[in-house]
Write a protein that holds these residues in place. Sequence first.
Motif, short mmCIF file in Angstrom:
data_model
loop_
_atom_site.label_atom_id
_atom_site.label_comp_id
_atom_site.label_asym_id
_atom_site.label_seq_id
_atom_site.Cartn_x
_atom_site.Cartn_y
_atom_site.Cartn_z
N UNK A 124 0.69 -1.24 0.04
CA UNK A 124 0.16 -0.03 -0.11
C UNK A 124 0.87 1.29 0.22
N UNK A 125 0.12 2.30 -0.39
CA UNK A 125 1.19 3.12 -0.35
C UNK A 125 1.02 3.38 1.07
N UNK A 126 1.69 2.55 1.20
CA UNK A 126 2.53 2.90 2.02
C UNK A 126 3.29 4.05 1.30
N UNK A 127 2.48 4.92 0.57
CA UNK A 127 3.09 6.19 -0.19
C UNK A 127 3.54 7.25 1.02
N UNK A 128 4.75 7.89 -0.05
CA UNK A 128 5.19 9.05 0.06
C UNK A 128 5.82 9.07 -1.39
N UNK B 2 4.70 8.14 3.87
CA UNK B 2 4.02 6.92 3.61
C UNK B 2 4.43 6.00 4.60
N UNK B 3 3.47 5.14 4.58
CA UNK B 3 3.85 3.84 5.62
C UNK B 3 5.24 3.27 5.36
N UNK B 4 5.49 3.05 4.17
CA UNK B 4 7.11 2.47 3.53
C UNK B 4 8.00 3.32 4.20
N UNK B 5 7.81 4.64 4.14
CA UNK B 5 9.12 5.58 4.64
C UNK B 5 9.05 5.56 6.29
N UNK B 6 8.02 5.35 6.86
CA UNK B 6 7.99 5.18 8.45
C UNK B 6 8.61 3.95 8.63
N UNK B 7 8.33 2.88 7.91
CA UNK B 7 8.75 1.61 8.16
C UNK B 7 10.30 1.49 8.12
N UNK B 8 10.88 2.04 7.08
CA UNK B 8 12.48 2.27 7.07
C UNK B 8 12.94 3.09 8.44
N UNK B 9 12.18 4.08 8.69
CA UNK B 9 12.72 4.80 9.88
C UNK B 9 12.61 4.11 11.20
N UNK B 10 11.56 3.39 11.35
CA UNK B 10 11.12 2.59 12.57
C UNK B 10 12.12 1.75 12.93
N UNK C 248 5.64 4.21 -3.40
CA UNK C 248 6.31 3.82 -2.35
C UNK C 248 5.92 3.00 -1.25
N UNK C 249 5.50 1.97 -2.03
CA UNK C 249 5.17 0.57 -1.32
C UNK C 249 6.22 0.13 -0.44
N UNK C 250 6.02 -0.48 0.45
CA UNK C 250 6.86 -1.38 1.43
C UNK C 250 6.86 -2.57 0.82
N UNK C 251 8.08 -3.10 0.49
CA UNK C 251 8.44 -4.50 -0.11
C UNK C 251 9.51 -5.29 0.70
N UNK C 252 9.12 -6.22 1.11
CA UNK C 252 10.13 -6.83 1.99
C UNK C 252 9.29 -8.21 2.41
#
Length: 206
Positions: free
Chosen positions: A1-5, A60-68, A139-143
């Motif tokens: 999901x966007x997990x956008x930014x 985005x959630x993807x950006x926040x996931x990277x930061x967290x 900017x979706x979170x892929x992992x």
Amino acid sequence: MSDTDQPGHVSEEAPAEVSVGRRLRRMRKNQGLTVAALGEQAAVSAGMISQIERGLSNPSIGTLERLRVVLGIPLTAFFEDRDDGAPATPAADLVRRADQRPFFQVGGNGMSKELLSPSGDHDLQFMIICVPPHTRSHDVMIGPGEKAGLVLEGRLTLTVDERATVLEAGDSFQFDSRKAHSVANESDESVRLLWIMHTKPQRAQF
């Protein structure tokens, strides 16, 4: 999901994007990290982090996931009153009350998210996403892990590994989150989507 930014409870403390930025700055400073150092470790530009901290950008959630991951905190810490994401009440790690759902904008395309997961560090995260008409995630979170969802209202186009599928209200889905994916609302009506993410308890791969 966007997990956008869109319904949801908005804290009187501040708009969600401002609260996220303030908490990010506080947690970064508590760990003695500069904007540049955090950006390098999280693969997020220093400019983007600066804009988030000043409330000028909806992450985005993807950006926040990277930061967290770099900060070593649960995702919910960005939306809770406590920096460490610890439960505020005895049941907060088990239950998210309907009138206490963090509500926040993501990216610059009008998408919004309503967090359903309780406080604390959980491998499973779920939320309600509102996708405005003619909007696509970015900017979706892929992992490692899985993602799943249920279309609550509207018509959604889900694309996984370049295979697009149109989903109607009541349709559900699930896929390996290592695959490239996105969602799009190509209709004239808003879409409400229950979105579920399960991440492996290891450093995310981006």
